[in-house]
Enzyme design. Structure first.
Site, PDB file in Angstrom:
ATOM      1  N   GLY A 194       5.742  11.057   1.990  1.00 30.68           N
ATOM      2  CA  GLY A 194       5.637  11.674   3.299  1.00 30.68           C
ATOM      3  C   GLY A 194       4.883  10.882   4.347  1.00 30.68           C
ATOM      4  O   GLY A 194       4.984  11.194   5.534  1.00 30.68           O
ATOM      5  N   ASP A 195       4.134   9.866   3.942  1.00 28.15           N
ATOM      6  CA  ASP A 195       3.398   9.031   4.911  1.00 28.15           C
ATOM      7  C   ASP A 195       3.217   7.646   4.315  1.00 28.15           C
ATOM      8  O   ASP A 195       2.114   7.097   4.272  1.00 28.15           O
ATOM      9  CB  ASP A 195       2.039   9.667   5.222  1.00 28.15           C
ATOM     10  CG  ASP A 195       1.333   9.005   6.412  1.00 28.15           C
ATOM     11  OD1 ASP A 195       2.022   8.319   7.205  1.00 28.15           O
ATOM     12  OD2 ASP A 195       0.108   9.161   6.546  1.00 28.15           O
ATOM     13  N   LEU A 196       4.321   7.065   3.863  1.00 28.49           N
ATOM     14  CA  LEU A 196       4.259   5.850   3.063  1.00 28.49           C
ATOM     15  C   LEU A 196       4.276   4.595   3.925  1.00 28.49           C
ATOM     16  O   LEU A 196       5.241   3.833   3.941  1.00 28.49           O
ATOM     17  CB  LEU A 196       5.390   5.834   2.033  1.00 28.49           C
ATOM     18  CG  LEU A 196       5.287   4.781   0.923  1.00 28.49           C
ATOM     19  CD1 LEU A 196       3.922   4.786   0.278  1.00 28.49           C
ATOM     20  CD2 LEU A 196       6.385   4.993  -0.100  1.00 28.49           C
ATOM     21  N   ASN A 200      -1.244   3.130   2.803  1.00 33.89           N
ATOM     22  CA  ASN A 200      -1.301   4.167   1.776  1.00 33.89           C
ATOM     23  C   ASN A 200      -0.740   3.700   0.442  1.00 33.89           C
ATOM     24  O   ASN A 200      -0.438   4.500  -0.431  1.00 33.89           O
ATOM     25  CB  ASN A 200      -0.573   5.434   2.243  1.00 33.89           C
ATOM     26  CG  ASN A 200      -1.391   6.203   3.258  1.00 33.89           C
ATOM     27  OD1 ASN A 200      -2.605   6.008   3.382  1.00 33.89           O
ATOM     28  ND2 ASN A 200      -0.746   7.074   4.013  1.00 33.89           N
TER      29      ASN A 200
END
Length: 288
Positions: A194-196, A200
């Site tokens: 979801g926030d790659l 991260n």
């Protein structure tokens, strides 16, 4: 040990000897906790909204459960409404073709995890994506979910804040009727990070890839692939290894601008700068 940013319910019983501030992003305060049993990572969010940390914990636990052993996800040691303590990841491994290929294979396996609907992992939790709270309630239509729950509300926020050229509203009006085409062939709900973005993903001293700071939900895997391409930091060997294990549907790279609109619009709303222009340019490319 005490700190105004470290609630006692996060540190009690952990035998913390020292807390050293480390980078934690734009909304959190983060620390390396030195303990008698080794280092830990702590993150706190001042005034964290209800359910925000619970949603992050749910994402970490889901990724940890379904990721292959080659792809690390930090263990949750303890958490509260305002913070979280995780195992410490010692960074420093060399990034090269081998680590990129291993990441691609691991992510491909993770993306084979199927869910019951699009949206939040746990219907009893709010649908936080980072520090924003879109409507992530369970849905059955991915193309409409992406347009109506993610892209359109984020554009509205950016327009209301004056962070994007008003022409963006006209561009989206032209694109909206093509939402199903732009989202690509239908796929079952998939567990996504979801926030790659590159920040991260960590590589530890042993060369193992780790995923951190998820905003996980049941979505479409091209969300992760498009995010990986937005700011760079992932080699072509990663995408090739991914495709060899779990090929994306034909034309996925042409759909990247559509899938990059949620992070671009969110960044435009929060940070301004050139993100609004980048979102407008992405929409223009889709109309060419």
């Amino acid at each position: 040990m005490s700190s105004p940013d470290l609630p006692s319910d996060l540190t009690a019983g952990l035998d913390v000897e020292r807390a050293v501030p480390v980078g934690g992003g734009d909304t959190a305060a983060a620390y390396r906790l030195e303990t008698a049993r080794g280092p830990l990572f702590a993150k706190t969010v001042a005034g964290a909204p209800e359910g925000m940390m619970a949603t992050e914990v749910a994402g970490l636990e889901a990724l940890r459960e379904h990721a292959p052993t080659s792809l690390g996800v930090p263990e949750v040691v303890r958490w509260s409404a305002g913070g979280i303590v995780l195992e410490w990841i010692e960074e420093g491994g060399r990034r090269g073709r081998a680590t990129e290929e291993e990441l691609g294979r691991g992510l491909a396996q993770l993306h084979r995890t199927r869910g019951p609907h699009y949206g939040v992992l746990d219907p009893d939790l709010p649908g936080w994506i980072g520090s924003s709270r879109p409507d992530m309630s369970p849905a059955g239509d991915w193309a409409q979910f992406l347009l109506e729950r993610r892209i359109r509300p984020l554009l509205h926020d950016a327009l209301a804040a004056g962070r994007i050229d008003p022409v963006a509203e006209d561009l989206l009006a032209e694109l909206a009727p093509r939402a199903r085409e732009l989202a690509g062939p239908a796929e079952p709900p998939t567990l996504v990070h979801g926030d790659l973005w590159a920040g991260n993903r960590l590589v530890d001293v042993h060369g193992r890839n780790w995923l951190i700071d998820p905003s996980s939900y049941w979505g479409h895997r091209e969300i992760d692939l498009a995010m990986m391409l937005l700011f760079g930091g992932f080699g072509e060997a990663c995408f090739a290894a991914y495709a060899a294990q779990h090929p994306p549907a034909a034309g996925w790279r042409e759909r990247v601008p559509w899938y990059q609109l949620p992070p671009l619009l969110r960044h435009a709303y929060r940070f301004g700068g050139g993100y609004g222009d980048a979102a407008v340019e992405a929409m223009r490319r889709l109309l060419d």
